[in-house]
Design an enzyme around this catalytic site. Structure first.
Site, mmCIF file in Angstrom:
data_model
loop_
_atom_site.group_PDB
_atom_site.id
_atom_site.type_symbol
_atom_site.label_atom_id
_atom_site.label_comp_id
_atom_site.label_asym_id
_atom_site.label_seq_id
_atom_site.Cartn_x
_atom_site.Cartn_y
_atom_site.Cartn_z
ATOM 1 N N TYR A 144 -3.071 -24.888 42.229
ATOM 2 C CA TYR A 144 -4.402 -25.488 42.378
ATOM 3 C C TYR A 144 -5.344 -24.767 41.439
ATOM 4 O O TYR A 144 -5.336 -23.530 41.363
ATOM 5 C CB TYR A 144 -4.871 -25.327 43.829
ATOM 6 C CG TYR A 144 -6.269 -25.864 44.108
ATOM 7 C CD1 TYR A 144 -6.519 -27.242 44.090
ATOM 8 C CD2 TYR A 144 -7.330 -25.009 44.395
ATOM 9 C CE1 TYR A 144 -7.792 -27.736 44.362
ATOM 10 C CE2 TYR A 144 -8.604 -25.495 44.678
ATOM 11 C CZ TYR A 144 -8.836 -26.863 44.657
ATOM 12 O OH TYR A 144 -10.083 -27.347 44.922
ATOM 13 N N ASP A 239 -4.805 -18.566 35.455
ATOM 14 C CA ASP A 239 -5.871 -18.822 36.418
ATOM 15 C C ASP A 239 -5.824 -17.674 37.424
ATOM 16 O O ASP A 239 -5.008 -17.679 38.355
ATOM 17 C CB ASP A 239 -5.659 -20.181 37.092
ATOM 18 C CG ASP A 239 -6.771 -20.474 38.093
ATOM 19 O OD1 ASP A 239 -7.610 -19.574 38.347
ATOM 20 O OD2 ASP A 239 -6.799 -21.594 38.630
ATOM 21 N N LYS A 267 -13.953 -16.142 42.883
ATOM 22 C CA LYS A 267 -13.790 -15.413 44.154
ATOM 23 C C LYS A 267 -14.321 -13.973 44.093
ATOM 24 O O LYS A 267 -15.525 -13.766 44.147
ATOM 25 C CB LYS A 267 -12.336 -15.503 44.607
ATOM 26 C CG LYS A 267 -11.913 -16.979 44.824
ATOM 27 C CD LYS A 267 -10.663 -17.155 45.634
ATOM 28 C CE LYS A 267 -10.182 -18.593 45.648
ATOM 29 N NZ LYS A 267 -10.434 -19.373 46.801
HETATM 30 C C1 LIG Z 1 -6.250 -20.367 41.688
HETATM 31 C C2 LIG Z 1 -7.533 -21.107 41.912
HETATM 32 N N1 LIG Z 1 -8.174 -21.632 40.860
HETATM 33 C C3 LIG Z 1 -9.348 -22.272 41.006
HETATM 34 C C4 LIG Z 1 -9.920 -22.437 42.241
HETATM 35 C C5 LIG Z 1 -11.234 -23.143 42.387
HETATM 36 O O1 LIG Z 1 -12.237 -22.239 42.678
HETATM 37 P P1 LIG Z 1 -13.568 -22.729 43.422
HETATM 38 O O2 LIG Z 1 -13.177 -23.132 44.788
HETATM 39 O O3 LIG Z 1 -14.467 -21.527 43.351
HETATM 40 O O4 LIG Z 1 -14.106 -23.862 42.618
HETATM 41 C C6 LIG Z 1 -9.279 -21.925 43.379
HETATM 42 C C7 LIG Z 1 -9.859 -22.077 44.714
HETATM 43 O O5 LIG Z 1 -9.278 -21.830 45.717
HETATM 44 C C8 LIG Z 1 -8.058 -21.228 43.203
HETATM 45 O O6 LIG Z 1 -7.393 -20.715 44.252
#
Ligand SMILES: Cc1ncc(COP(=O)(O)O)c(C=O)c1O
Length: 430
Positions: A144, A239, A267
């Site tokens: 994700y 990511d 985060k």
């Molecule tokens: C690996 C990863 N990338 C991107 C995101 C998206 O971040 P946000 O919820 O701050 O938009 C998340 C959210 O859980 C994530 O776990």
């Protein structure tokens, strides 16, 4: 456990907010109970609006590695707020923040602040496409990367929890530019490169998958991605929205010793406020506007309150001696307790852990190394387990496909409570 106030609050919320929540997994839909409405939190404790108390292992889905309402973070935010909450003009703390990130994250030479992980990943793939002048990207099933259109193809997290990995509303023309490979399967990536020569701009990957539950990278997987992207002239994007500042000061890239071209962060980087960032080598970052042609902007990007919170959190992680060794010890203690519980009760649970992130999969499979294996989990069993854990005063993710997070604030007592609660919850579902 009395939760009438939460039930009523949820009813009221549903009248004016779709599903009563501002992010789908918060609705607890897959575990079949109404969500807990939070009143306040401090350290590792959350209090709901019925007065129930929980020890928290969700950590706001990862950011709160220092625990809730950390005194230093609160002080920094209050001091910043007293000077104004937003200027739409440069501030020195943004440079300080960028310097701190560059210091901590090994592959990052320049960094741009945004407001969420989603913004970071959306911006990073635009940058990769602008840099390589190619259009296709490869992502992995079950990973994700936020809710940007390009990523809602075989997406993990809430999308799989709710059975919606491919969202309506994403146009066919956007979807066709996202190719999907299998996590921990380099052959599946090779095949895509062979099929689309000189068309793939980037491979984006969670270096430790956290959104199909925790799935560690197989030996050589990340290095293999590095070699394949180099060979084919594509960029490798890690990511690190979850893993950044969690697995090591320098995130998964430091932990595994593999350097991506671009890194997305979120985060922890915000210390509990809404922050994201993406960074990488200078020559790539320098094609961003205003010096280059790739456009990306943000009214509130680099917001002074968010920078104050984030910088305080990062410095704390950077300056606390043995911060990551301590997290590892605590998490290993929990892992050992969970394993013993499952063994003594004769339950087949696969426990995956990397540093302070872990998932217990309720599956008959021997291991969970891929999305398909993660999908063998018995989500009904997880739901029962979850309800029991909540009854025992534990706040854990309301989905099988998420992580349990250990924070620096967790005490021995918290961890023992978790292991005991795990035992009771396992006994109840046996
Ligand atoms: C690996 C990863 N990338 C991107 C995101 C998206 O971040 P946000 O919820 O701050 O938009 C998340 C959210 O859980 C994530 O776990």
């Amino acid at each position: 456990m009395n939760n009438n106030n939460s039930k009523n609050a949820f009813k009221q919320a549903q009248e004016v907010i779709p599903g009563g929540v501002n992010s789908p997994v918060r609705a607890f839909k897959s575990v079949g109970i109404d969500p807990i409405f939070v009143k306040k939190a401090k350290g590792t404790t959350i209090w709901d609006i019925d007065g129930n108390e929980y020890t928290d292992f969700v950590a706001s889905w990862g950011p709160l590695i220092l625990g809730h309402a950390h005194d230093d973070v609160l002080k920094a935010v209050a001091e910043a707020a007293a000077n104004g909450t937003s200027y739409g003009a440069p501030t020195q703390i943004e440079t300080e923040m960028a310097e701190q990130i560059v210091k901590m994250v090994p592959s990052v030479e320049k960094v741009r602040m945004v407001n969420s992980g989603t913004e970071a990943t959306m911006s990073a793939i635009r940058l990769a496409r602008g840099y390589t002048k190619r259009e296709l990207i490869i992502k992995f099933a079950g990973c994700y990367h936020g809710h940007g259109d390009s990523f809602l193809i075989k997406a993990g997290s809430g999308a799989i929890t709710l059975g919606l990995p491919d969202s309506p509303g994403v146009t066919k023309s956007t979807a066709k530019d996202t190719l999907t490979a299998d996590y921990n399967n380099l052959d599946s990536v090779c095949q895509l490169f062979d099929k689309h020569p000189e068309q793939i701009a980037a491979v984006i990957v969670e270096p430790v998958a956290g959104n199909m539950g925790v799935v560690p990278p197989a030996e050589g997987f990340l290095q293999g991605l590095k070699e394949l992207t180099e060979k084919h002239g594509a960029l490798l994007i890690f990511d690190e929205v979850i893993t950044g500042f969690r697995l090591a000061k320098g995130g998964a890239q430091e932990y595994f010793g593999v350097m991506p071209d671009l890194t997305t962060m979120g985060k922890i980087i915000g210390g509990g406020l809404p922050v994201g960032a993406y960074g990488g080598r200078k020559e790539i970052m320098d094609i961003l506007a205003p010096i280059g042609p790739v456009y990306q902007a943000g009214t509130l990007s680099g917001n002074p309150l968010a920078m104050a919170a984030g910088l305080t959190a990062l410095k704390k992680l950077d300056e606390t001696p043995n911060a990551y060794e301590d997290l590892e010890k605590k998490a290993a203690f929990v892992e050992a307790g969970f394993r013993l519980n499952a063994e003594e009760l004769g339950l087949n649970v696969v426990l995956n852990r990397v540093g302070s992130m872990m998932t217990a999969f309720f599956t008959e499979a021997k291991q969970v190394t891929s999305f398909d294996e993660a999908m063998t989990s018995d989500t009904g069993k997880y739901a029962e387990y979850f309800k029991n854990a909540v009854e025992n005063g534990l706040y854990i993710a309301p989905s099988q496909f998420e992580c349990l997070f250990i924070s620096m604030a967790h005490t021995e007592e918290d961890l023992e409570k978790l292991i005991k609660g795990n035992r009771k919850a396992l006994e109840a579902i046996k």
